[in-house]
Design a protein around this motif. Structure first.
Motif, PDB file in Angstrom:
ATOM      1  N   GLY A   1       0.835  -1.186   0.000  1.00 37.26           N
ATOM      2  CA  GLY A   1       0.000   0.000   0.000  1.00 37.26           C
ATOM      3  C   GLY A   1       0.873   1.240   0.000  1.00 37.26           C
ATOM      4  O   GLY A   1       2.021   1.207   0.462  1.00 37.26           O
ATOM      5  N   THR A   2       0.337   2.333  -0.529  1.00 34.40           N
ATOM      6  CA  THR A   2       1.104   3.581  -0.583  1.00 34.40           C
ATOM      7  C   THR A   2       0.344   4.759   0.001  1.00 34.40           C
ATOM      8  O   THR A   2       0.927   5.797   0.280  1.00 34.40           O
ATOM      9  N   ARG A   3      -0.959   4.616   0.162  1.00 34.34           N
ATOM     10  CA  ARG A   3      -1.813   5.624   0.791  1.00 34.34           C
ATOM     11  C   ARG A   3      -3.003   4.893   1.381  1.00 34.34           C
ATOM     12  O   ARG A   3      -3.114   3.684   1.237  1.00 34.34           O
ATOM     13  N   ILE A   4      -3.897   5.586   2.064  1.00 37.04           N
ATOM     14  CA  ILE A   4      -4.995   4.925   2.748  1.00 37.04           C
ATOM     15  C   ILE A   4      -5.821   4.066   1.784  1.00 37.04           C
ATOM     16  O   ILE A   4      -6.136   2.905   2.068  1.00 37.04           O
TER      17      ILE A   4
ATOM     18  N   GLU B   1      -2.621  16.738   1.549  1.00 34.90           N
ATOM     19  CA  GLU B   1      -3.678  17.249   2.421  1.00 34.90           C
ATOM     20  C   GLU B   1      -4.800  16.232   2.642  1.00 34.90           C
ATOM     21  O   GLU B   1      -5.626  16.398   3.537  1.00 34.90           O
ATOM     22  N   ASP B   2      -4.836  15.171   1.828  1.00 28.97           N
ATOM     23  CA  ASP B   2      -5.873  14.155   1.986  1.00 28.97           C
ATOM     24  C   ASP B   2      -5.531  13.126   3.055  1.00 28.97           C
ATOM     25  O   ASP B   2      -6.350  12.264   3.357  1.00 28.97           O
ATOM     26  N   LEU B   3      -4.336  13.187   3.613  1.00 34.15           N
ATOM     27  CA  LEU B   3      -3.949  12.231   4.647  1.00 34.15           C
ATOM     28  C   LEU B   3      -4.757  12.523   5.912  1.00 34.15           C
ATOM     29  O   LEU B   3      -4.627  13.598   6.504  1.00 34.15           O
TER      30      LEU B   3
ATOM     31  N   GLU C   1       7.513  18.133  -6.607  1.00 38.38           N
ATOM     32  CA  GLU C   1       6.175  18.304  -6.052  1.00 38.38           C
ATOM     33  C   GLU C   1       5.925  17.436  -4.823  1.00 38.38           C
ATOM     34  O   GLU C   1       4.821  17.460  -4.257  1.00 38.38           O
ATOM     35  N   SER C   2       6.916  16.653  -4.395  1.00 39.96           N
ATOM     36  CA  SER C   2       6.753  15.842  -3.194  1.00 39.96           C
ATOM     37  C   SER C   2       6.617  16.730  -1.963  1.00 39.96           C
ATOM     38  O   SER C   2       6.947  17.923  -1.982  1.00 39.96           O
ATOM     39  N   ALA C   3       6.137  16.143  -0.881  1.00 39.62           N
ATOM     40  CA  ALA C   3       6.007  16.879   0.380  1.00 39.62           C
ATOM     41  C   ALA C   3       7.364  17.415   0.821  1.00 39.62           C
ATOM     42  O   ALA C   3       8.406  16.859   0.475  1.00 39.62           O
ATOM     43  N   PRO C   4       7.379  18.489   1.600  1.00 38.53           N
ATOM     44  CA  PRO C   4       8.650  19.013   2.120  1.00 38.53           C
ATOM     45  C   PRO C   4       9.425  17.923   2.859  1.00 38.53           C
ATOM     46  O   PRO C   4       8.834  17.020   3.467  1.00 38.53           O
TER      47      PRO C   4
END
Length: 274
Positions: free
Chosen positions: A45-48, A77-79, A109-112
């Motif tokens: 898995g990589t996200r919810i 922001e969807d996390l 464009e990845s998260a900081p």
């Protein structure tokens, strides 16, 4: 395709919930893979959403096991606020690892980076608390990944390894495994070939990262677990070993890391469906 039929094929890292498999996923997982000697897949898995889908695929296919985690490029922001509790519930419900997690400094464009490190370390802490291995993504972040692994000392694997032979040895010294996939078959793949040749065989995992990273001569096409023998053939050539020997060693390593029982042994694939 491989030059002969092989068995004892373990894929330690795949993404069969990916849309690339939307049209033929059921046939692939129920027929093609098991009928071509694939005995185990660790599906990431990589996200919810994809964690839930990975759990569903594992429920429907006894040789597939789910790993659940938040990938560094999926931190947005969807996390949800309760994301770590979602992972905990899935781990209690049958997932075998925390993954795919890590750092990715390649995409602008990845998260900081500080947010990536925060999410990565929280997941390593969860894995250590619950006694699960981690499946680590490291793209253009070798120094930070190694530093954090030294700090948290989880059990696990750095997948699709792209670091140096020296870094691989440091990871092995930490008790980590090294995941190697299709890139070892690519032209000019000097560094990963050096790693594949030098690491102890009992620290090697084979992987596809399906549907990505198909080995030569299928590079650029959709990858799946039936191509694992092409990776094993290349590693066997580098090490002076047999392909089947590499497959079986990697299978044993996969079972050991993820705490899996060996399925009933079968001497050879039922048919050939490449």
């Amino acid at each position: 395709m491989p030059t002969q039929e092989y068995y004892e094929i373990y894929d330690s890292h795949a993404h069969y919930e990916d849309q690339a498999f939307a049209e033929d996923r059921a046939w692939l997982l129920e027929h093609k893979l098991p009928m071509n000697g694939v005995r185990c897949v660790i599906n990431m898995g990589t996200r919810i959403r994809t964690c839930a889908e990975a759990m569903g695929l594992a429920d429907m296919n006894p040789y597939i096991h789910a790993a659940v985690g938040i990938h560094p490029t999926e931190i947005d922001e969807d996390l949800p606020d309760n994301w770590i509790e979602c992972l905990r519930v899935w781990l209690e419900g049958g997932a075998v690892a925390v993954g795919e997690i890590g750092l990715d400094y390649h995409w602008k464009e990845s998260a900081p980076r500080d947010r990536q490190i925060q999410v990565f370390t929280a997941q390593m802490e969860l894995a250590n608390q619950m006694g699960f291995p981690v499946c680590v993504h490291d793209r253009d972040a070798h120094s930070d990944v190694l530093e954090l692994l030294k700090l948290y000392k989880p059990q696990g694997v750095v997948h699709c390894f792209s670091g140096s032979k020296e870094m691989a040895q440091e990871l092995v010294d930490l008790g980590m495994y090294i995941g190697i996939g299709g890139s070892v078959t690519f032209k000019n793949a000097r560094r990963v070939c050096e790693v594949a040749k030098s690491i102890p065989l009992d620290r090697l995992l084979l992987e596809t990262d399906a549907p990505y990273m198909a080995p030569d001569p299928h590079r650029g096409s959709r990858n799946d677990s039936t191509y694992i023998p092409l990776v094993a053939e290349k590693i066997a050539q580098l090490r002076g070993d047999t392909t089947q020997g590499v497959l079986e060693a990697a299978g044993e390593n996969t079972r050991r890391l993820f705490g899996l029982d060996a399925p009933p042994r079968r001497s050879a694939p039922m048919t050939h469906l490449y």
